[in-house]
Design a protein around this motif. Structure first.
Motif, PDB file in Angstrom:
ATOM      1  N   ALA A  69     114.399  73.668  14.690  1.00 36.60           N
ATOM      2  CA  ALA A  69     113.881  73.014  15.895  1.00 36.60           C
ATOM      3  C   ALA A  69     112.388  73.264  16.053  1.00 36.60           C
ATOM      4  O   ALA A  69     111.619  72.349  16.384  1.00 36.60           O
ATOM      5  CB  ALA A  69     114.633  73.516  17.125  1.00 36.60           C
ATOM      6  N   ALA A  70     111.947  74.499  15.810  1.00 29.79           N
ATOM      7  CA  ALA A  70     110.521  74.834  15.928  1.00 29.79           C
ATOM      8  C   ALA A  70     109.706  74.071  14.897  1.00 29.79           C
ATOM      9  O   ALA A  70     108.594  73.589  15.189  1.00 29.79           O
ATOM     10  CB  ALA A  70     110.327  76.340  15.766  1.00 29.79           C
ATOM     11  N   ALA A  71     110.223  73.940  13.674  1.00 35.27           N
ATOM     12  CA  ALA A  71     109.520  73.197  12.631  1.00 35.27           C
ATOM     13  C   ALA A  71     109.390  71.728  13.004  1.00 35.27           C
ATOM     14  O   ALA A  71     108.341  71.103  12.774  1.00 35.27           O
ATOM     15  CB  ALA A  71     110.252  73.345  11.304  1.00 35.27           C
ATOM     16  N   ALA A  72     110.431  71.159  13.603  1.00 35.17           N
ATOM     17  CA  ALA A  72     110.387  69.761  14.031  1.00 35.17           C
ATOM     18  C   ALA A  72     109.347  69.559  15.129  1.00 35.17           C
ATOM     19  O   ALA A  72     108.643  68.536  15.152  1.00 35.17           O
ATOM     20  CB  ALA A  72     111.768  69.325  14.515  1.00 35.17           C
ATOM     21  N   GLN A  73     109.237  70.512  16.035  1.00 31.12           N
ATOM     22  CA  GLN A  73     108.227  70.420  17.088  1.00 31.12           C
ATOM     23  C   GLN A  73     106.821  70.468  16.502  1.00 31.12           C
ATOM     24  O   GLN A  73     105.947  69.695  16.904  1.00 31.12           O
ATOM     25  CB  GLN A  73     108.430  71.549  18.093  1.00 31.12           C
ATOM     26  CG  GLN A  73     109.663  71.392  18.958  1.00 31.12           C
ATOM     27  CD  GLN A  73     109.960  72.620  19.781  1.00 31.12           C
ATOM     28  OE1 GLN A  73     109.430  73.701  19.537  1.00 31.12           O
ATOM     29  NE2 GLN A  73     110.841  72.474  20.761  1.00 31.12           N
ATOM     30  N   ARG A  74     106.585  71.366  15.562  1.00 28.63           N
ATOM     31  CA  ARG A  74     105.271  71.449  14.920  1.00 28.63           C
ATOM     32  C   ARG A  74     104.928  70.132  14.230  1.00 28.63           C
ATOM     33  O   ARG A  74     103.806  69.634  14.333  1.00 28.63           O
ATOM     34  CB  ARG A  74     105.237  72.581  13.895  1.00 28.63           C
ATOM     35  CG  ARG A  74     105.209  73.972  14.482  1.00 28.63           C
ATOM     36  CD  ARG A  74     104.758  74.998  13.459  1.00 28.63           C
ATOM     37  NE  ARG A  74     105.606  74.997  12.276  1.00 28.63           N
ATOM     38  CZ  ARG A  74     106.677  75.763  12.122  1.00 28.63           C
ATOM     39  NH1 ARG A  74     107.057  76.568  13.104  1.00 28.63           N
ATOM     40  NH2 ARG A  74     107.384  75.719  11.006  1.00 28.63           N
ATOM     41  N   HIS A  75     105.898  69.572  13.528  1.00 29.21           N
ATOM     42  CA  HIS A  75     105.660  68.323  12.807  1.00 29.21           C
ATOM     43  C   HIS A  75     105.328  67.188  13.782  1.00 29.21           C
ATOM     44  O   HIS A  75     104.399  66.402  13.539  1.00 29.21           O
ATOM     45  CB  HIS A  75     106.893  67.961  11.979  1.00 29.21           C
ATOM     46  CG  HIS A  75     106.766  66.674  11.227  1.00 29.21           C
ATOM     47  ND1 HIS A  75     105.942  66.529  10.123  1.00 29.21           N
ATOM     48  CD2 HIS A  75     107.340  65.448  11.429  1.00 29.21           C
ATOM     49  CE1 HIS A  75     106.017  65.292   9.674  1.00 29.21           C
ATOM     50  NE2 HIS A  75     106.856  64.614  10.453  1.00 29.21           N
ATOM     51  N   ALA A  76     106.064  67.106  14.878  1.00 29.59           N
ATOM     52  CA  ALA A  76     105.831  66.048  15.860  1.00 29.59           C
ATOM     53  C   ALA A  76     104.425  66.150  16.452  1.00 29.59           C
ATOM     54  O   ALA A  76     103.726  65.142  16.610  1.00 29.59           O
ATOM     55  CB  ALA A  76     106.879  66.126  16.966  1.00 29.59           C
TER      56      ALA A  76
END
Length: 221
Positions: free
Chosen positions: A116-123
């Motif tokens: 989830a944290a990686a997805a937030q960074r990517h977004a």
């Protein structure tokens, strides 16, 4: 330029939709962020917040740096340059806080949290590098607005971990309002700016949702 620590919502009448968006979707409204401002929040919850905020905004180049590379108008270029310079100190502050907080608190479901944290960074990276005129600047403005509430949590963590808090030096709200007002004169630019801001506020809400879920998992684990 010292950051005004008063809630930015009081300026909403001066900048219309952006102010309304900040007031309705900003981090300050999230219950978990408010809980971290309680009299005695658990140190592990503060540590978790420090680590996750650093994951989103402790890297260089960050959201504001990327946005500066996509600015087109002098007014936004000047604001972004000042904000990027100020955020150098914010990243240094985050590094000190992470070191003082110690390891990331052990939490059930860690792999899911990492994803989830990686997805937030990517977004956030994608928003900050958008070629749609106004989108990246809107994202950077939302970060500056939301940083007031986020910084309050970081300062609370600093007090808990024995770190001397440094004064924030992001552009003051009145300067940010004048930039928003100038860019909002073109409808397409305003729409893109509001979209970028809305998405950053949404990612930040996702951050606090994640931290709240992790805190609950630790308390029941």
């Amino acid at each position: 330029m010292l950051l005004d620590t008063a809630p930015i919502e009081h300026l909403s009448g001066a900048w219309g939709p952006m102010g309304a968006l900040a007031g309705s979707d900003g981090s300050a409204r999230h219950l978990h962020l408010r809980a971290l401002g309680a009299a005695v929040p658990p140190r592990r919850d503060l540590a978790d917040a420090v680590h996750h905020v650093a994951r989103l905004h402790g890297r260089h180049p960050g959201l504001i740096d990327y946005a500066a590379g996509h600015a087109q108008r002098p007014v936004e270029c000047e604001w972004l340059e000042a904000a990027a310079e100020a955020f150098v100190e914010e990243r240094a502050y985050l590094v000190r806080l992470v070191a003082a907080a110690g390891p990331l608190p052990s939490t059930p479901g860690h792999a899911e949290s990492e994803a989830a944290a990686a997805a937030q960074r990517h977004a956030l990276d994608m928003l900050a590098q958008s070629d749609r005129a106004g989108c990246a600047t809107g994202a950077a403005i939302a970060l500056a607005i939301d940083w007031t509430a986020i910084r309050a949590v970081l300062d609370r963590a600093a007090a808990s971990f024995g770190v001397e808090p440094a004064p924030a030096r992001l552009p003051i709200p009145e300067e940010t309002v004048s930039v928003v007002d100038a860019l909002a004169r073109e409808a397409a630019h305003e729409r893109a700016m509001l979209f970028g801001a809305q998405q950053v506020f949404a990612q930040h809400r996702g951050l606090w949702d994640l931290l709240e879920a992790r805190a609950s998992a630790r308390s029941h684990g």
